[in-house]
Design a protein around this motif. Structure first.
Motif, PDB file in Angstrom:
ATOM      1  N   ALA A  60      33.277  41.754  33.996  1.00 52.13           N
ATOM      2  CA  ALA A  60      33.564  42.502  32.601  1.00 52.13           C
ATOM      3  C   ALA A  60      34.098  41.708  31.784  1.00 52.13           C
ATOM      4  O   ALA A  60      34.288  40.803  32.177  1.00 52.13           O
ATOM      5  N   GLU A  61      33.462  42.596  30.426  1.00 51.86           N
ATOM      6  CA  GLU A  61      34.274  41.553  29.601  1.00 51.86           C
ATOM      7  C   GLU A  61      35.441  41.768  28.420  1.00 51.86           C
ATOM      8  O   GLU A  61      36.021  40.644  27.907  1.00 51.86           O
ATOM      9  N   SER A  62      35.535  43.177  29.439  1.00 55.42           N
ATOM     10  CA  SER A  62      37.205  43.439  28.219  1.00 55.42           C
ATOM     11  C   SER A  62      38.132  44.919  30.009  1.00 55.42           C
ATOM     12  O   SER A  62      36.941  45.158  30.519  1.00 55.42           O
ATOM     13  N   PHE A  63      39.057  44.858  29.551  1.00 56.49           N
ATOM     14  CA  PHE A  63      39.687  45.228  30.154  1.00 56.49           C
ATOM     15  C   PHE A  63      39.094  47.015  30.689  1.00 56.49           C
ATOM     16  O   PHE A  63      39.409  47.805  30.871  1.00 56.49           O
ATOM     17  N   ASP A  64      38.689  47.736  29.487  1.00 56.77           N
ATOM     18  CA  ASP A  64      38.655  48.606  29.659  1.00 56.77           C
ATOM     19  C   ASP A  64      36.497  49.154  28.923  1.00 56.77           C
ATOM     20  O   ASP A  64      36.201  50.109  28.151  1.00 56.77           O
ATOM     21  N   ALA A 120      43.227  45.821  41.562  1.00 54.29           N
ATOM     22  CA  ALA A 120      43.978  46.442  41.178  1.00 54.29           C
ATOM     23  C   ALA A 120      42.875  46.357  39.759  1.00 54.29           C
ATOM     24  O   ALA A 120      43.893  47.383  38.605  1.00 54.29           O
ATOM     25  N   GLY A 121      42.601  45.320  39.045  1.00 55.56           N
ATOM     26  CA  GLY A 121      41.927  45.270  37.815  1.00 55.56           C
ATOM     27  C   GLY A 121      43.095  44.228  37.480  1.00 55.56           C
ATOM     28  O   GLY A 121      42.024  43.877  36.414  1.00 55.56           O
ATOM     29  N   HIS A 122      43.081  43.627  38.000  1.00 60.37           N
ATOM     30  CA  HIS A 122      43.996  42.027  37.489  1.00 60.37           C
ATOM     31  C   HIS A 122      42.895  41.281  38.359  1.00 60.37           C
ATOM     32  O   HIS A 122      42.849  40.917  39.015  1.00 60.37           O
ATOM     33  N   PRO A 123      42.998  39.979  36.750  1.00 59.02           N
ATOM     34  CA  PRO A 123      41.851  38.352  37.345  1.00 59.02           C
ATOM     35  C   PRO A 123      43.578  37.639  37.631  1.00 59.02           C
ATOM     36  O   PRO A 123      44.888  38.413  37.874  1.00 59.02           O
ATOM     37  N   CYS A 124      42.984  37.316  39.109  1.00 63.36           N
ATOM     38  CA  CYS A 124      44.126  36.163  39.754  1.00 63.36           C
ATOM     39  C   CYS A 124      44.352  34.614  38.715  1.00 63.36           C
ATOM     40  O   CYS A 124      43.413  35.431  38.123  1.00 63.36           O
ATOM     41  N   LEU A 125      45.734  34.912  38.946  1.00 60.40           N
ATOM     42  CA  LEU A 125      46.497  33.981  37.682  1.00 60.40           C
ATOM     43  C   LEU A 125      46.349  32.407  38.339  1.00 60.40           C
ATOM     44  O   LEU A 125      47.499  31.459  37.702  1.00 60.40           O
ATOM     45  N   GLY A 126      46.091  32.179  39.505  1.00 56.31           N
ATOM     46  CA  GLY A 126      46.131  31.275  40.130  1.00 56.31           C
ATOM     47  C   GLY A 126      47.901  30.756  41.270  1.00 56.31           C
ATOM     48  O   GLY A 126      47.784  29.728  41.053  1.00 56.31           O
ATOM     49  N   CYS A 127      48.098  31.489  41.157  1.00 56.95           N
ATOM     50  CA  CYS A 127      50.119  31.625  40.939  1.00 56.95           C
ATOM     51  C   CYS A 127      50.823  30.846  43.285  1.00 56.95           C
ATOM     52  O   CYS A 127      51.342  30.325  42.751  1.00 56.95           O
ATOM     53  N   SER A 128      49.070  30.227  43.609  1.00 52.11           N
ATOM     54  CA  SER A 128      49.602  29.457  44.409  1.00 52.11           C
ATOM     55  C   SER A 128      49.380  28.037  44.627  1.00 52.11           C
ATOM     56  O   SER A 128      49.393  27.439  45.165  1.00 52.11           O
ATOM     57  N   GLU A 129      49.113  27.631  43.446  1.00 51.25           N
ATOM     58  CA  GLU A 129      48.281  26.931  42.501  1.00 51.25           C
ATOM     59  C   GLU A 129      49.500  26.029  42.138  1.00 51.25           C
ATOM     60  O   GLU A 129      50.376  26.600  41.073  1.00 51.25           O
TER      61      GLU A 129
END
Ligand code: SF4
Ligand code: SF4
Length: 371
Positions: free
Chosen positions: A254-258, A297-306
């Motif tokens: 995907a290049e954009s969210f829509d 849900a269509g959102h990239p992983c933010l890396g919150c556990s790193e």
């Protein structure tokens, strides 16, 4: 809390408590099987778990919340009844927890001191939030005691410590630049106790209770990775288990969210997904009772556990090769899924070879574009 009645309650085994809750022998074995699954252990371990829980006593848990947003506790309380997670939580004696306890003021502090005295060397300390140490630690206090002093005091008598959430595990948002309070993770303050880091912002409740279940069953912490996280849950990257991986391997992004790719569920790599450099159980355990997880849900992983994920560049810029000397991005440098796959393997190898943070950064090109 320190009465003979309380002592007797604590002497009752986990199996006794489950029986008292109306759970039959068959139900108990089912509970053991679910517990094995919760701890990511083989079903062959079920008889051993049953034997251990037959004799397991109810451990005292002291939960300290420091510089935090209460998201970790919110996550834990999403372990809905009658899940295995909620049953596990009922098998510990949660003697002190700012948010969940009924007591307040002096009575609350007395509960903490009593639990410490009665269970010296045996209680489990759970910490969420980072610990501010700048200016003598004055930026966060409880009952007039700085967080750093309370941590040191309670840690001294603990059998082990569980650092819950990325703030307690790695410093989290409090530790992000410019870190005005001198926020530190638990492991940089307490160095003489076993510590397990259950990172995530917030952490997955199943992982918190999985670690509690392991301690309850085996009276020790589970095997850990090089960042002190339980291997059973952090042994593979989000990318390793992501259901969008076939699209990644085919080079379909995907290049954009829509755009059409987003509508078709293609890989979110080019939208900033940090899944290839992020180790957590989201793609398998999922959230909200296994309903879904952010990528679904269509959102990239933010890396919150790193470690240091807040400081590592824009959430919506594509991941770079994780080296100390990053000068190019996977996105701009290569184009096919096969090559990206090889680069991701290099990401994983590099990540595992480091003792501390995953040094992924945005590309020099991206930074120049943004300034
Ligand atoms: S880059 Fe992200 S969305 Fe794509 S396969 Fe990997 S984890 Fe899934
Ligand atoms: S998908 Fe990534 S950012 Fe989202 S909760 Fe899981 S590890 Fe954190």
């Amino acid at each position: 809390m320190g009465s003979a009645v309380e002592q007797n309650v604590r002497a009752i085994t986990v199996a006794d408590r489950l029986r008292a809750q109306g759970i039959s022998r068959r139900g108990f074995l089912k509970f053991c099987a679910s517990t094995a699954s919760l701890m990511a252990l083989s079903p062959a371990m079920v008889p051993a778990i049953a034997r251990a829980l037959e004799n397991a006593r109810r451990p005292s848990v002291i939960w300290l919340s420091f510089q935090e947003c209460t998201g970790c506790t919110e996550s834990l309380t999403r372990s809905h009844s009658p899940s295995v997670e909620s049953l596990i939580l009922e098998q510990v004696s949660l003697d002190y927890h700012h948010t969940l306890q009924a007591a307040s003021g002096e009575a609350a502090e007395l509960a903490r001191e009593t639990a410490m005295q009665e269970n010296q060397g045996k209680y489990l300390l759970v910490v969420d939030g980072s610990i501010p140490v700048k200016d003598g630690g004055v930026y966060s206090t409880i009952a007039g005691i700085t967080n750093v002093d309370m941590l040191n005091e309670v840690a001294a008598g603990a059998a082990a410590i569980i650092a819950v959430g990325s703030c307690a595990a790695f410093g989290g948002i409090g530790h992000a630049r410019p870190n005005p309070t001198g926020a530190m993770p638990v492991s940089e303050i307490v160095t003489d106790k076993p510590i397990v880091n259950v990172s995530g912002c917030p952490p997955i409740p199943t992982v918190i209770t999985g670690v509690l279940a392991h301690f309850l069953t085996f009276n020790k912490l589970p095997d850990l990775d090089d960042l002190g996280r339980p291997l059973a849950f952090f042994g593979q990257s989000i990318h390793d288990r992501c259901y969008r991986r076939p699209f990644y391997d085919k080079g379909l992004f995907a290049e954009s969210f829509d755009d059409e790719g987003a509508r078709k569920g293609w890989c979110l790599y080019r939208l900033g997904c940090k899944g290839p450099a992020t180790y957590n159980a989201c793609a398998t355990t999922k959230w909200n009772q296994g309903t879904s997880f952010p990528i679904e849900a269509g959102h990239p992983c933010l890396g919150c556990s790193e470690p240091d994920f807040w400081d590592m560049g824009s959430f919506y810029r594509a991941l770079s090769i994780p080296t100390e000397d990053t000068t190019r991005t996977l996105v701009y440098g290569v184009g096919t899924g096969a090559v990206l796959g090889a680069a991701a393997a290099a990401v994983a190898r590099s990540r595992k070879s480091k003792a501390k943070a995953a040094h992924y950064k945005v590309s020099v090109n991206d930074l120049e574009e943004s300034t």
